[in-house]
Design a protein around this motif. Sequence first.
Motif, PDB file in Angstrom:
ATOM      1  N   SER A  67       0.803  -1.224   0.000  1.00  0.00           N
ATOM      2  CA  SER A  67       0.000   0.000   0.000  1.00  0.00           C
ATOM      3  C   SER A  67       0.835   1.272   0.000  1.00  0.00           C
ATOM      4  CB  SER A  67      -0.940   0.017   1.224  1.00  0.00           C
ATOM      5  OG  SER A  67      -0.190  -0.023   2.434  1.00  0.00           O
ATOM      6  N   SER A  69       2.923   4.375  -1.175  1.00  0.00           N
ATOM      7  CA  SER A  69       2.822   5.113  -2.440  1.00  0.00           C
ATOM      8  C   SER A  69       4.053   4.907  -3.312  1.00  0.00           C
ATOM      9  CB  SER A  69       2.607   6.597  -2.156  1.00  0.00           C
ATOM     10  OG  SER A  69       3.671   7.132  -1.375  1.00  0.00           O
ATOM     11  N   THR A  72       3.457   1.420  -4.962  1.00  0.00           N
ATOM     12  CA  THR A  72       2.378   1.387  -5.958  1.00  0.00           C
ATOM     13  C   THR A  72       2.725   2.241  -7.172  1.00  0.00           C
ATOM     14  OG1 THR A  72       1.214   3.165  -4.760  1.00  0.00           O
ATOM     15  CG2 THR A  72       0.595   0.896  -4.243  1.00  0.00           C
ATOM     16  N   GLN A  76       3.005   0.656 -10.923  1.00  0.00           N
ATOM     17  CA  GLN A  76       2.259   1.214 -12.048  1.00  0.00           C
ATOM     18  C   GLN A  76       3.185   1.523 -13.218  1.00  0.00           C
ATOM     19  OE1 GLN A  76       0.146   4.830 -11.165  1.00  0.00           O
ATOM     20  NE2 GLN A  76      -0.816   4.938 -13.179  1.00  0.00           N
ATOM     21  N   LEU A 107      -3.981  -5.338  -4.143  1.00  0.00           N
ATOM     22  CA  LEU A 107      -2.998  -5.051  -5.188  1.00  0.00           C
ATOM     23  C   LEU A 107      -3.016  -6.130  -6.255  1.00  0.00           C
ATOM     24  CD1 LEU A 107      -0.654  -3.162  -6.101  1.00  0.00           C
ATOM     25  CD2 LEU A 107       0.887  -4.714  -4.875  1.00  0.00           C
ATOM     26  N   GLN A 110      -5.997  -5.783  -8.464  1.00  0.00           N
ATOM     27  CA  GLN A 110      -5.894  -4.627  -9.355  1.00  0.00           C
ATOM     28  C   GLN A 110      -5.181  -4.971 -10.652  1.00  0.00           C
ATOM     29  OE1 GLN A 110      -3.933  -1.255  -7.526  1.00  0.00           O
ATOM     30  NE2 GLN A 110      -3.814  -0.109  -9.457  1.00  0.00           N
TER      31      GLN A 110
END
Length: 449
Positions: A67, A69, A72, A76, A107, A110
Motif C-alpha cells: 500500500s 505510495s 504502488t 504502475q 494489489l 488490481q
Amino acid sequence: MHLSVTSTLALLGMLSLLVVGTNAALKGVFAHYLVGSMGGADEAVKDVQDAQKMSLDAFALNVQDPSASWATNAIQLLFTAAEANNFKLFFSFDMSVIDQPSTFLPLFNQYQNNPAYYRHNNRPFVSTFNGGAKSFGASSPNAGWQAQFKDILSSQGIDPFFVPDFDDYGGATYDANFFKNYPVVDGVMSWESAWPEVSDGLVNVSSSKDQTALTNARAAGKLYMMPLSSVQFKHIDGGQNWYRIGELNLPLRIAQVLALQPDFVEIITWNDSGESHYIGNCWPEAIAGVPAIQAYSNGYDHTHWQDVLAPFIVAYKNGATSLSSVTPFGAFAGAFWYRPLLKAASCSGDGLGKPSGWQNAQDLINIAMLLPSTSSGVTLRVTSGGAVVATLATKPGLNFASVPIRTGSQRVELVAANGSIMGAGSSTQDVVSDTSGVCNFNYQVVHIA
C-alpha cells in the motif's frame, strides 16, 4: 580451475533427458525484482527492455509494502512499461514482512487481469518470499493459505497459479511430506539453494536440494522453480553482514539448471543491491535512504553478467542439457569478475568488520566465456598485477575458470589460434590487500569485448 562440468552433472544431464519432454512447453525464466522507489517512467522502460533483450519472460515483483505510495507508483510504472513492450510481470509477495494475504489481495486484484500480468495455463502466476510457516489463525499453514488466499480468490472467479518460496516451512528441503502437507501449492521455488550456506565452508554450490524438490514435486503433480544466482554479500548492520560464496557460483548453477531441467528458473536478482546479486540496473532512488548499501554497491556494475546469461536462457528454453550447447549470439561473449579486496584484509576502519563467511571467499579472477560450435584453438590469457598468470585452453560452448589473483590491475584476453587478440577486458578497479574503509566483498564484473 574448472573448464568443464563434473561427472555428477553429466549424470544428471543424462537423467534430465528422461523428463525434458514433460516440461519443454514451460521453461519460463524470470528475474526477481525488488520493488523500490523509481525516478520516472524511463527507468521502468529501461529495465523492461533490458530484460527482453535477455529473453527473460517476466519480472517476479518482490512487494514488501503493498500500500505504500512509493511501491504502488513503481508498480504502475512497471506495468505500463511492460504492456507497451509486450513484457510480463507477476507478484512475489514478501511474507517475511507482510502479515497476511488480505494485505496484498487488493494489489493483486488490481493487476491480475492486466495484459502484462504473467499467466500459466491462463491462470495468474503468484509467488512469495517465505510464508511457509504462517497459518493466519488456521489449523495449519496449508489451511491458512487455502482459506485466506485461494478460497477468497476462488469466490471471485480467480484461480491463481501458486508457486511460492516456502523455504521457511520447517523442513530441510521439499520432501514428499511437504507436498502431502501443502496441497495448496501448484509448485514451489527455493531461494536458499542458490548458494552454499555460510556454515557449509569452502565448497561449491550443490544441486542436491533442487534434485530432491524436483523429484518430489513431479511425483505430486507439481512444478519446481529453480533459483540461479551469483553471490550473496550483505553488509548493512550487525545482523546483516555475511558472504555466501560467489566465485564460480553462477556458471556452476547454469550447469546444474541445464542438467536438472526444472520447469521454471528464477534469477536472483535483477536489482537487489543490498545482497549484491543484482544483474541489472540499480536505480539510486531505491537505496537513497540506505547509505550502508550505497557504500558497497555504488560503482560496482554487474550488468555484464547478462552477456553470459542471455545465451544460457535461449539454450535452456531450446532443451540444451550441457554447457557445450550454450553458444554466443556472435563470435564470442564473456565476462570476468573479481573482488577488489583480498580476503585477508583487516578492515580495521569498518565498524561492522569482516562479514561472516569471509573465510570461504577465494582470491580469484573468475571467467565465463562462450564460444561458437566452430571454435578451435582459442585460449584465454589472464594477466594479474602486471604478470601473465595463466593461459587457458577453451572449447565450444560455455567455458568457465578461476585463476588466483594478485594485487593491482587485471586483464583477460581472448586469443585466436593464430595469436591475434579477438577480445579483451580490463579491470575497472585495482585489487588491494587492505582498506581503512568499507570491508567490501562485492564483485566488479568486466565485459570481455
